[in-house]
Design an enzyme around this catalytic site. Structure first.
Site, PDB file in Angstrom:
ATOM      1  N   HIS A 294      48.467  14.185  48.927  1.00  0.00           N
ATOM      2  CA  HIS A 294      47.657  14.463  47.731  1.00  0.00           C
ATOM      3  C   HIS A 294      47.423  13.196  46.891  1.00  0.00           C
ATOM      4  CE1 HIS A 294      47.141  17.762  44.400  1.00  0.00           C
ATOM      5  NE2 HIS A 294      46.087  16.965  44.489  1.00  0.00           N
TER       6      HIS A 294
ATOM      7  N   ALA B 197      27.662  18.697  54.394  1.00  0.00           N
ATOM      8  CA  ALA B 197      28.978  18.179  54.767  1.00  0.00           C
ATOM      9  C   ALA B 197      29.968  19.321  54.778  1.00  0.00           C
ATOM     10  CB  ALA B 197      29.437  17.123  53.754  1.00  0.00           C
TER      11      ALA B 197
ATOM     12  N   THR C 107      31.360  10.680  47.833  1.00  0.00           N
ATOM     13  CA  THR C 107      32.439  11.072  46.935  1.00  0.00           C
ATOM     14  C   THR C 107      33.270   9.866  46.487  1.00  0.00           C
ATOM     15  OG1 THR C 107      34.529  12.286  46.922  1.00  0.00           O
ATOM     16  CG2 THR C 107      33.781  11.548  49.049  1.00  0.00           C
ATOM     17  N   ASP C 108      33.943  10.029  45.347  1.00  0.00           N
ATOM     18  CA  ASP C 108      34.868   8.972  44.899  1.00  0.00           C
ATOM     19  C   ASP C 108      36.139   8.923  45.751  1.00  0.00           C
ATOM     20  OD1 ASP C 108      36.062  11.315  43.995  1.00  0.00           O
ATOM     21  OD2 ASP C 108      36.244  10.676  41.895  1.00  0.00           O
ATOM     22  N   GLU C 109      36.361   9.978  46.562  1.00  0.00           N
ATOM     23  CA  GLU C 109      37.609  10.020  47.346  1.00  0.00           C
ATOM     24  C   GLU C 109      37.673   8.916  48.403  1.00  0.00           C
ATOM     25  OE1 GLU C 109      39.121  13.790  48.521  1.00  0.00           O
ATOM     26  OE2 GLU C 109      38.407  14.771  46.711  1.00  0.00           O
TER      27      GLU C 109
ATOM     28  N   ASN D 290      34.693  14.762  40.777  1.00  0.00           N
ATOM     29  CA  ASN D 290      34.766  16.226  40.954  1.00  0.00           C
ATOM     30  C   ASN D 290      33.708  16.951  40.127  1.00  0.00           C
ATOM     31  OD1 ASN D 290      37.466  15.254  41.781  1.00  0.00           O
ATOM     32  ND2 ASN D 290      37.861  17.435  42.024  1.00  0.00           N
ATOM     33  N   ASN D 291      32.918  17.775  40.814  1.00  0.00           N
ATOM     34  CA  ASN D 291      31.884  18.574  40.147  1.00  0.00           C
ATOM     35  C   ASN D 291      32.405  19.969  39.842  1.00  0.00           C
ATOM     36  OD1 ASN D 291      28.604  17.673  41.316  1.00  0.00           O
ATOM     37  ND2 ASN D 291      30.375  16.343  41.195  1.00  0.00           N
TER      38      ASN D 291
ATOM     39  N   LYS E 263      34.056  11.013  55.047  1.00  0.00           N
ATOM     40  CA  LYS E 263      32.991  10.598  54.122  1.00  0.00           C
ATOM     41  C   LYS E 263      32.890   9.064  54.081  1.00  0.00           C
ATOM     42  CE  LYS E 263      30.652  12.783  51.840  1.00  0.00           C
ATOM     43  NZ  LYS E 263      29.346  13.501  52.060  1.00  0.00           N
TER      44      LYS E 263
ATOM     45  N   TYR F 242      39.120  14.523  55.085  1.00  0.00           N
ATOM     46  CA  TYR F 242      37.803  14.658  54.442  1.00  0.00           C
ATOM     47  C   TYR F 242      37.326  13.299  53.941  1.00  0.00           C
ATOM     48  CZ  TYR F 242      34.556  15.325  50.538  1.00  0.00           C
ATOM     49  OH  TYR F 242      33.501  15.198  49.664  1.00  0.00           O
TER      50      TYR F 242
ATOM     51  N   LEU G 117      39.263  24.173  42.893  1.00  0.00           N
ATOM     52  CA  LEU G 117      40.186  24.521  41.806  1.00  0.00           C
ATOM     53  C   LEU G 117      39.564  25.404  40.709  1.00  0.00           C
ATOM     54  CD1 LEU G 117      43.051  24.154  40.575  1.00  0.00           C
ATOM     55  CD2 LEU G 117      42.090  22.259  39.258  1.00  0.00           C
TER      56      LEU G 117
END
Ligand code: NAD
Ligand code: DAU
Length: 360
Positions: free
Chosen positions: A298, A81, A137-139, A192-193, A167, A163, A203
């Site tokens: 954000h 991805a 993803t959780d997003e 987040n991993n 997904k 993004y 980050l």
């Protein structure tokens, strides 16, 4: 034999490392080697006959079909991805192309391959035991208010960034291929991993890299956005468990029960570096923190309710954030050459000499 897509990226490469700690079953690794895919993540398996690397695009139907026909995998674990939210804001096209159209292509080729597999469970691979595991993803769930319960699998998809929308679209395609065609799919939605081999744009590796380079540590907005952090090896173990025992057609949320505001994360990294690699001038790394303009749109808070995978499959994270972040900082301190390598033009040149430009 299993096929992994995106196995030269951060989580995919960690997955291959984790897989070979627990299994000798060979892995075909199909990866386009974008800026985020680095064979330096897999040097341990350069001569290993269990690992077959193939450079290619999940959108290339002929190549993917030929790989499946040749290697006859019993499962596909789909990591490939475009993964960075900031990049999706400034250039969403590649996200639609790989995450949506690429996943669609992969599903179509997989469906064709799967439909021709023998029905009989005594043969391997066979139609009944085949799995397509989609790593998501959780997003996709959008953002939470402080008082909201963490995301459950039943939460509606409300993606906010390009993004996340790409997904979410891929999650829907995977779901539809199960409901319409019966393809035996599994979907995981993770938080987040962090850990080794993460490209220094996200980050945690960015803060470590910039701190050591004496550069500003950019904090978007007020820095009070909350993420749930999970060590990548725990994520990989969860994926292995879902592949082994998950119920087809189901989604499983994966998280660390570990919510932290970004400011806490950055301060923790600074404190670890103060101990492990003090600044030459004796001052604290937090002095490099710099508040910058917020990311557009954000999301304020993500949090995962990982109760379903714990109840049904017995998975729980093993690493705490406190121990995981120290290990991770040490890894980056010990692998400065890796960071220099993956961010260098020389590496990109090597990829091109080795494989050509591959349509880029
Ligand atoms: P990454 O950006 O580090 O790696 C992505 C890999 O996919 C790279 O090796 C890249 O070369 C490859 N790739 C990209 N486009 C391709 C294409 N068209 N064909 C073949 N290969 C291609 O990403 P990551 O952080 O390792 O994430 C892996 C997966 O996990 C993604 O699907 C992502 O959405 C998901 N995820 C990531 C996180 C996280 O915190 N990083 C959390 C939850 C879910
Ligand atoms: O939640 C899972 C997702 O986590 C994955 O699906 C994505 O692939 C992965 O990139 C990650 O997305 P985030 O946007 O949460 O990760 P990122 O590391 O980019 O940012 C983490 C938080 O830190 C976020 O609130 C934005 C903030 N941030 C990020 C960067 C790069 C900063 O404040 N400064 C920065 O320089």
């Amino acid at each position: 034999m299993i096929l992994v897509t995106g196995g030269a990226g951060f989580i995919g490469a960690n997955f291959i490392h984790t897989w070979f700690k627990h299994s000798d079953e060979p892995v075909i690794n199909l990866d386009k080697l974008t800026y985020a895919g680095n064979l330096a993540n897999l040097t341990a398996f350069r001569e290993d006959p269990r690992h077959f690397f193939v450079r290619g695009d999940i959108g290339d139907r002929e190549q993917v079909a030929a790989l499946l026909a040749q290697h006859q995998p019993r499962a596909i674990v789909h990591f490939a991805a475009e993964s960075h939210v900031d990049r999706s804001i400034f250039g969403p096209g590649a996200f639609i192309q790989t995450n949506v159209v690429g996943t669609f292509n992969l599903l179509e080729i997989t469906r064709d391959y799967w439909s021709r597999l023998p029905e009989t469970a005594s043969e391997s691979p066979n139609k009944q035991d085949f799995r397509f595991l989609h790593v998501s993803t959780d997003e996709v769930y959008g953002t939470l208010k402080p008082e909201d319960h963490p995301f459950r699998e039943t939460n509606p998809h409300q993606p906010n960034s390009p993004y996340a929308a790409s997904k979410a679209a891929s999650d829907h395609l995977v779901r539809a291929w199960h409901h319409t065609y019966g393809l035996p799919v599994l979907t995981t939605n993770c938080s987040n991993n962090y850990g080794p081999y993460q490209f220094p744009e996200k980050l945690i590796p960015l803060v470590i890299h910039n701190a050591l380079a004496g550069k500003p540590l950019p904090i978007y907005g007020d820095g009070m956005q909350v993420r749930d952090w999970l060590h990548v090896e725990d994520h990989c173990l969860a994926i292995m468990r879902v592949l082994e025992a998950g119920r087809t057609g189901e989604t499983y949320n994966i998280g660390g029960w570990n919510e932290k505001p970004n400011l806490d994360v950055v301060r923790t990294i600074c404190a670890v570096l103060d101990r492990e690699r003090p600044r030459p001038d004796g001052r604290d790394y937090v002095e490099q923190m710099t508040f910058v303009q917020d990311r557009p749109g954000h999301d304020r808070r993500y949090a995962i309710d990982a109760g379903k995978i714990e109840r049904e499959l017995g998975w729980r994270p093993e690493e705490t954030f406190e121990s995981g972040i120290v290990k991770t900082a040490r890894w980056y301190l010990d692998h400065a050459a890796w960071v220099a390598d993956v961010t260098s033009g020389a590496y990109r040149q090597w990829v091109e000499q080795q494989y050509g430009t591959h349509g880029e």
